[in-house]
Design a protein around this motif. Structure first.
Motif, PDB file in Angstrom:
ATOM      1  N   TRP A 220       5.962  49.979  40.779  1.00 59.75           N
ATOM      2  CA  TRP A 220       5.015  50.587  39.857  1.00 59.75           C
ATOM      3  C   TRP A 220       5.433  52.010  39.540  1.00 59.75           C
ATOM      4  CZ3 TRP A 220       1.435  54.503  39.260  1.00 59.75           C
ATOM      5  CH2 TRP A 220       0.503  54.321  38.239  1.00 59.75           C
ATOM      6  N   GLN A 221       5.378  52.344  38.244  1.00 57.25           N
ATOM      7  CA  GLN A 221       5.746  53.695  37.821  1.00 57.25           C
ATOM      8  C   GLN A 221       4.879  54.080  36.638  1.00 57.25           C
ATOM      9  OE1 GLN A 221       9.948  54.153  37.402  1.00 57.25           O
ATOM     10  NE2 GLN A 221       9.786  56.014  36.232  1.00 57.25           N
ATOM     11  N   SER A 222       4.409  55.298  36.655  1.00 57.19           N
ATOM     12  CA  SER A 222       3.575  55.791  35.576  1.00 57.19           C
ATOM     13  C   SER A 222       4.258  56.977  34.925  1.00 57.19           C
ATOM     14  CB  SER A 222       2.216  56.224  36.134  1.00 57.19           C
ATOM     15  OG  SER A 222       1.483  56.890  35.144  1.00 57.19           O
ATOM     16  N   SER A 223       4.126  57.063  33.609  1.00 58.89           N
ATOM     17  CA  SER A 223       4.693  58.225  32.922  1.00 58.89           C
ATOM     18  C   SER A 223       3.810  59.451  33.138  1.00 58.89           C
ATOM     19  CB  SER A 223       4.849  57.934  31.427  1.00 58.89           C
ATOM     20  OG  SER A 223       3.582  57.618  30.871  1.00 58.89           O
ATOM     21  N   GLN A 224       2.567  59.211  33.538  1.00 56.41           N
ATOM     22  CA  GLN A 224       1.641  60.299  33.851  1.00 56.41           C
ATOM     23  C   GLN A 224       1.167  60.102  35.279  1.00 56.41           C
ATOM     24  OE1 GLN A 224      -1.454  60.028  30.949  1.00 56.41           O
ATOM     25  NE2 GLN A 224      -0.110  60.519  29.253  1.00 56.41           N
ATOM     26  N   GLY A 225       0.813  61.165  35.911  1.00 61.03           N
ATOM     27  CA  GLY A 225       0.352  61.059  37.294  1.00 61.03           C
ATOM     28  C   GLY A 225       1.513  61.131  38.267  1.00 61.03           C
ATOM     29  N   PRO A 226       1.201  60.965  39.536  1.00 60.27           N
ATOM     30  CA  PRO A 226       2.228  61.155  40.557  1.00 60.27           C
ATOM     31  C   PRO A 226       3.231  60.012  40.620  1.00 60.27           C
ATOM     32  CG  PRO A 226       0.196  60.424  41.571  1.00 60.27           C
ATOM     33  CD  PRO A 226      -0.094  60.649  40.111  1.00 60.27           C
ATOM     34  N   ASN A 227       4.422  60.318  41.083  1.00 55.17           N
ATOM     35  CA  ASN A 227       5.408  59.311  41.425  1.00 55.17           C
ATOM     36  C   ASN A 227       5.092  58.910  42.861  1.00 55.17           C
ATOM     37  OD1 ASN A 227       7.663  58.033  42.569  1.00 55.17           O
ATOM     38  ND2 ASN A 227       9.058  59.049  41.155  1.00 55.17           N
ATOM     39  N   TYR A 228       4.607  57.696  43.056  1.00 58.83           N
ATOM     40  CA  TYR A 228       4.119  57.300  44.378  1.00 58.83           C
ATOM     41  C   TYR A 228       5.230  57.172  45.415  1.00 58.83           C
ATOM     42  CZ  TYR A 228      -0.529  57.009  42.551  1.00 58.83           C
ATOM     43  OH  TYR A 228      -1.742  57.342  42.005  1.00 58.83           O
ATOM     44  N   LEU A 229       6.456  56.937  44.984  1.00 58.81           N
ATOM     45  CA  LEU A 229       7.552  56.940  45.958  1.00 58.81           C
ATOM     46  C   LEU A 229       7.785  58.367  46.477  1.00 58.81           C
ATOM     47  CD1 LEU A 229      10.036  54.381  44.381  1.00 58.81           C
ATOM     48  CD2 LEU A 229       8.647  54.080  46.441  1.00 58.81           C
ATOM     49  N   ASP A 230       7.626  59.359  45.616  1.00 61.13           N
ATOM     50  CA  ASP A 230       7.720  60.752  46.069  1.00 61.13           C
ATOM     51  C   ASP A 230       6.575  61.086  47.025  1.00 61.13           C
ATOM     52  OD1 ASP A 230       9.997  61.178  44.565  1.00 61.13           O
ATOM     53  OD2 ASP A 230       8.941  62.178  42.917  1.00 61.13           O
ATOM     54  N   VAL A 231       5.375  60.601  46.708  1.00 61.16           N
ATOM     55  CA  VAL A 231       4.220  60.821  47.588  1.00 61.16           C
ATOM     56  C   VAL A 231       4.495  60.191  48.953  1.00 61.16           C
ATOM     57  CG1 VAL A 231       1.770  60.296  47.954  1.00 61.16           C
ATOM     58  CG2 VAL A 231       2.567  60.998  45.683  1.00 61.16           C
ATOM     59  N   ALA A 232       5.037  58.983  48.961  1.00 52.77           N
ATOM     60  CA  ALA A 232       5.353  58.308  50.226  1.00 52.77           C
ATOM     61  C   ALA A 232       6.341  59.131  51.043  1.00 52.77           C
ATOM     62  CB  ALA A 232       5.912  56.914  49.943  1.00 52.77           C
ATOM     63  N   ARG A 233       7.339  59.706  50.367  1.00 47.02           N
ATOM     64  CA  ARG A 233       8.313  60.568  51.054  1.00 47.02           C
ATOM     65  C   ARG A 233       7.629  61.784  51.655  1.00 47.02           C
ATOM     66  NH1 ARG A 233      11.330  60.805  46.800  1.00 47.02           N
ATOM     67  NH2 ARG A 233      12.479  58.896  46.726  1.00 47.02           N
ATOM     68  N   GLU A 234       6.740  62.396  50.900  1.00 49.40           N
ATOM     69  CA  GLU A 234       6.019  63.575  51.386  1.00 49.40           C
ATOM     70  C   GLU A 234       5.158  63.241  52.602  1.00 49.40           C
ATOM     71  OE1 GLU A 234       3.835  65.148  48.059  1.00 49.40           O
ATOM     72  OE2 GLU A 234       5.663  65.412  46.884  1.00 49.40           O
ATOM     73  N   LEU A 235       4.660  62.012  52.665  1.00 44.91           N
ATOM     74  CA  LEU A 235       3.808  61.592  53.774  1.00 44.91           C
ATOM     75  C   LEU A 235       4.604  61.112  54.986  1.00 44.91           C
ATOM     76  CD1 LEU A 235       1.025  59.730  51.801  1.00 44.91           C
ATOM     77  CD2 LEU A 235       0.868  61.954  52.930  1.00 44.91           C
TER      78      LEU A 235
END
Length: 120
Positions: A82-97
């Motif tokens: 899943w990828q959105s042109s708006q909002g967070p990149n959830y793979l980046d969020v997962a990395r941050e977590l």
């Protein structure tokens, strides 16, 4: 033998990933969501946890947060298509977590094997 936990709600994808890792010589457990995965981890730890991010009941982000609290040294690989042109990149969020690696779906199963070996 290293133990890998696959967390994926899509039964076909989950089965394919489990089979590929087993054929590569890993011991593999699987869950359809974070609730099931955390239950499995309580009974037997995993060397690497591979989790999808978008699942019912307890998604991958919530699962990563809880795994980090309970098992701070866990090696987590996050995957998502899943990828959105708006909002967070959830793979980046997962990395941050705390995910140590990420994979964008679709990916070649050999790529997962490579990532798991690198993480170990």
């Amino acid at each position: 033998m290293s133990r890998i936990l696959i967390i994926e709600d899509n039964e076909d994808v989950r089965g394919m990933l489990v089979l590929k890792l087993e054929l590569e010589g890993f011991e593999v457990a699987a869950a359809r969501d974070g609730v099931g995965a955390l239950s499995l981890l309580e009974r037997q730890p995993a060397d690497v946890i591979v989790t999808d991010l978008f699942m019912p009941d307890k998604d991958g982000i919530e699962t990563i947060e809880e795994v980090r609290r309970k098992y701070p040294l866990a090696k987590i690989v996050a995957m998502s298509g899943w990828q959105s042109s708006q909002g967070p990149n959830y793979l980046d969020v997962a990395r941050e977590l705390g995910a140590v690696r990420t994979l964008r779906k679709p990916f070649d199963p050999d790529e997962l094997v490579k990532v798991v070996r690198e993480v170990l």
